[in-house]
Design a protein around this motif. Structure first.
Motif, PDB file in Angstrom:
ATOM      1  N   ILE A  14      41.855  52.674  29.427  1.00  0.00           N
ATOM      2  CA  ILE A  14      42.400  51.688  28.493  1.00  0.00           C
ATOM      3  C   ILE A  14      42.879  52.430  27.250  1.00  0.00           C
ATOM      4  CG2 ILE A  14      41.956  49.603  27.138  1.00  0.00           C
ATOM      5  CD1 ILE A  14      39.662  48.998  29.173  1.00  0.00           C
ATOM      6  N   ASP A  15      44.173  52.356  27.020  1.00  0.00           N
ATOM      7  CA  ASP A  15      44.820  53.059  25.909  1.00  0.00           C
ATOM      8  C   ASP A  15      45.378  52.009  24.949  1.00  0.00           C
ATOM      9  OD1 ASP A  15      46.178  54.945  24.298  1.00  0.00           O
ATOM     10  OD2 ASP A  15      47.987  54.732  25.521  1.00  0.00           O
ATOM     11  N   VAL A  16      44.788  51.920  23.772  1.00  0.00           N
ATOM     12  CA  VAL A  16      45.252  50.980  22.747  1.00  0.00           C
ATOM     13  C   VAL A  16      45.998  51.792  21.698  1.00  0.00           C
ATOM     14  CG1 VAL A  16      44.504  49.329  20.989  1.00  0.00           C
ATOM     15  CG2 VAL A  16      43.315  49.427  23.182  1.00  0.00           C
ATOM     16  N   HIS A  17      47.176  51.302  21.320  1.00  0.00           N
ATOM     17  CA  HIS A  17      47.985  52.074  20.372  1.00  0.00           C
ATOM     18  C   HIS A  17      48.804  51.172  19.471  1.00  0.00           C
ATOM     19  CE1 HIS A  17      51.815  51.388  22.550  1.00  0.00           C
ATOM     20  NE2 HIS A  17      51.008  51.322  23.607  1.00  0.00           N
ATOM     21  N   ILE A  18      49.159  51.732  18.339  1.00  0.00           N
ATOM     22  CA  ILE A  18      50.106  51.116  17.405  1.00  0.00           C
ATOM     23  C   ILE A  18      51.177  52.164  17.161  1.00  0.00           C
ATOM     24  CG2 ILE A  18      50.460  50.164  15.092  1.00  0.00           C
ATOM     25  CD1 ILE A  18      47.453  49.389  15.124  1.00  0.00           C
ATOM     26  N   LYS A  19      52.368  51.896  17.663  1.00  0.00           N
ATOM     27  CA  LYS A  19      53.486  52.840  17.651  1.00  0.00           C
ATOM     28  C   LYS A  19      53.035  54.153  18.275  1.00  0.00           C
ATOM     29  CE  LYS A  19      55.914  50.568  13.955  1.00  0.00           C
ATOM     30  NZ  LYS A  19      56.627  50.682  12.711  1.00  0.00           N
ATOM     31  N   ASN A  20      52.994  55.246  17.502  1.00  0.00           N
ATOM     32  CA  ASN A  20      52.607  56.542  18.069  1.00  0.00           C
ATOM     33  C   ASN A  20      51.141  56.886  17.845  1.00  0.00           C
ATOM     34  OD1 ASN A  20      55.128  57.069  19.113  1.00  0.00           O
ATOM     35  ND2 ASN A  20      55.855  58.009  17.212  1.00  0.00           N
ATOM     36  N   TRP A  21      50.385  56.016  17.188  1.00  0.00           N
ATOM     37  CA  TRP A  21      48.958  56.268  16.956  1.00  0.00           C
ATOM     38  C   TRP A  21      48.149  55.656  18.095  1.00  0.00           C
ATOM     39  CZ3 TRP A  21      44.690  53.141  16.451  1.00  0.00           C
ATOM     40  CH2 TRP A  21      43.526  53.784  16.055  1.00  0.00           C
ATOM     41  N   HIS A  22      47.340  56.469  18.759  1.00  0.00           N
ATOM     42  CA  HIS A  22      46.548  56.022  19.908  1.00  0.00           C
ATOM     43  C   HIS A  22      45.058  56.155  19.606  1.00  0.00           C
ATOM     44  CE1 HIS A  22      49.786  55.793  23.002  1.00  0.00           C
ATOM     45  NE2 HIS A  22      50.386  56.554  22.110  1.00  0.00           N
ATOM     46  N   TRP A  23      44.313  55.082  19.877  1.00  0.00           N
ATOM     47  CA  TRP A  23      42.857  55.147  19.843  1.00  0.00           C
ATOM     48  C   TRP A  23      42.435  55.980  21.052  1.00  0.00           C
ATOM     49  CZ3 TRP A  23      39.356  53.874  16.328  1.00  0.00           C
ATOM     50  CH2 TRP A  23      38.028  53.785  16.712  1.00  0.00           C
ATOM     51  N   PRO A  24      41.314  56.700  20.994  1.00  0.00           N
ATOM     52  CA  PRO A  24      40.893  57.436  22.192  1.00  0.00           C
ATOM     53  C   PRO A  24      40.748  56.497  23.400  1.00  0.00           C
ATOM     54  CG  PRO A  24      39.615  58.128  20.296  1.00  0.00           C
ATOM     55  CD  PRO A  24      40.430  56.957  19.858  1.00  0.00           C
ATOM     56  N   THR A  25      41.201  56.945  24.548  1.00  0.00           N
ATOM     57  CA  THR A  25      41.173  56.142  25.769  1.00  0.00           C
ATOM     58  C   THR A  25      39.725  55.828  26.145  1.00  0.00           C
ATOM     59  OG1 THR A  25      43.161  57.338  26.425  1.00  0.00           O
ATOM     60  CG2 THR A  25      42.087  56.034  28.117  1.00  0.00           C
ATOM     61  N   PHE A  26      39.500  54.607  26.644  1.00  0.00           N
ATOM     62  CA  PHE A  26      38.137  54.169  26.953  1.00  0.00           C
ATOM     63  C   PHE A  26      38.122  53.347  28.222  1.00  0.00           C
ATOM     64  CE2 PHE A  26      40.148  51.330  23.943  1.00  0.00           C
ATOM     65  CZ  PHE A  26      39.880  50.063  24.412  1.00  0.00           C
ATOM     66  N   ASN A  27      36.945  52.802  28.585  1.00  0.00           N
ATOM     67  CA  ASN A  27      36.791  52.024  29.813  1.00  0.00           C
ATOM     68  C   ASN A  27      35.897  50.813  29.563  1.00  0.00           C
ATOM     69  OD1 ASN A  27      34.051  52.929  29.997  1.00  0.00           O
ATOM     70  ND2 ASN A  27      34.770  54.822  30.918  1.00  0.00           N
ATOM     71  N   VAL A  28      35.608  50.060  30.603  1.00  0.00           N
ATOM     72  CA  VAL A  28      34.792  48.838  30.476  1.00  0.00           C
ATOM     73  C   VAL A  28      33.383  49.169  29.976  1.00  0.00           C
ATOM     74  CG1 VAL A  28      33.757  46.937  31.780  1.00  0.00           C
ATOM     75  CG2 VAL A  28      36.128  47.597  32.221  1.00  0.00           C
ATOM     76  N   ALA A  29      32.807  50.262  30.458  1.00  0.00           N
ATOM     77  CA  ALA A  29      31.465  50.654  30.016  1.00  0.00           C
ATOM     78  C   ALA A  29      31.445  50.927  28.517  1.00  0.00           C
ATOM     79  CB  ALA A  29      31.000  51.887  30.783  1.00  0.00           C
ATOM     80  N   ASP A  30      32.476  51.606  28.021  1.00  0.00           N
ATOM     81  CA  ASP A  30      32.552  51.896  26.589  1.00  0.00           C
ATOM     82  C   ASP A  30      32.647  50.611  25.769  1.00  0.00           C
ATOM     83  OD1 ASP A  30      32.550  54.599  27.246  1.00  0.00           O
ATOM     84  OD2 ASP A  30      34.737  54.735  27.219  1.00  0.00           O
ATOM     85  N   ILE A  31      33.407  49.641  26.275  1.00  0.00           N
ATOM     86  CA  ILE A  31      33.521  48.351  25.587  1.00  0.00           C
ATOM     87  C   ILE A  31      32.150  47.679  25.503  1.00  0.00           C
ATOM     88  CG2 ILE A  31      34.467  46.008  25.750  1.00  0.00           C
ATOM     89  CD1 ILE A  31      36.935  47.278  27.136  1.00  0.00           C
TER      90      ILE A  31
END
Length: 165
Positions: A125-142
């Protein structure tokens, strides 16, 4: 000294199992439908981006050797055991404590299974705003983040309510 423990809190482990199965299922789906590094735009600001994370949360300690990775595994097992004991020993606490402990246990089990079987954790799961990306995560991390957040907020509330702050 007669201590009473609340065995009924262990019924919350169903939530841990559900989270672990959901995490395993989503990781399996990503592994069978994507190549490593493949990106699929799901929503504006959200991508499905298959990566393998050999480190800890948010990619910390990614470049450590195999010896340290097994130390991480044992630390995670110890943390899971501590949360299960804490869940078992909860007496007369609001249900949000049991729920948050169970969420952390389920998320930790999901990532632990990946770490033991594959040496890395599948993130997608990659959440981003324009070119800024939060570190990729998964359901367990959530689940872990939500569980810790609920626990933190509730503990803070209890401190204020009891004038211990």
């Amino acid at each position: 000294m007669n201590k009473k423990y609340n065995y009924k809190n262990l019924k919350w482990l169903w939530l841990s199992i559900l989270i672990m199965l959901l995490d395993i299922g989503t990781k399996y789906w990503v592994k069978t439908h994507f190549w490593i590094g493949e990106v699929l735009s799901v929503l504006p600001g959200v991508n499905c981006y298959y990566v393998c994370n050999p480190g800890l949360a948010f990619g910390l300690f990614t470049n450590v050797n195999l010896y340290y990775r097994w130390i991480f595994v044992w630390i995670i097992i110890l943390v899971i055991a501590m949360f299960i004991v804490a869940l078992y020993k909860l007496i007369e606490r609001p249900k949000c404590y049991s729920m948050s402990y169970s969420m952390v246990i389920g998320g930790a089990l999901g990532n632990l299974l990946d770490r033991i079987l594959y040496g890395t954790v599948v993130d997608f799961i990659d959440v981003h705003i324009k070119n800024w990306h939060w570190p990729t995560f998964n359901v367990a991390d959530i689940a872990i983040c939500i569980g810790i957040s609920i626990l933190t907020i509730r503990c803070y509330y209890d401190l204020i309510k009891n004038n211990l702050y």
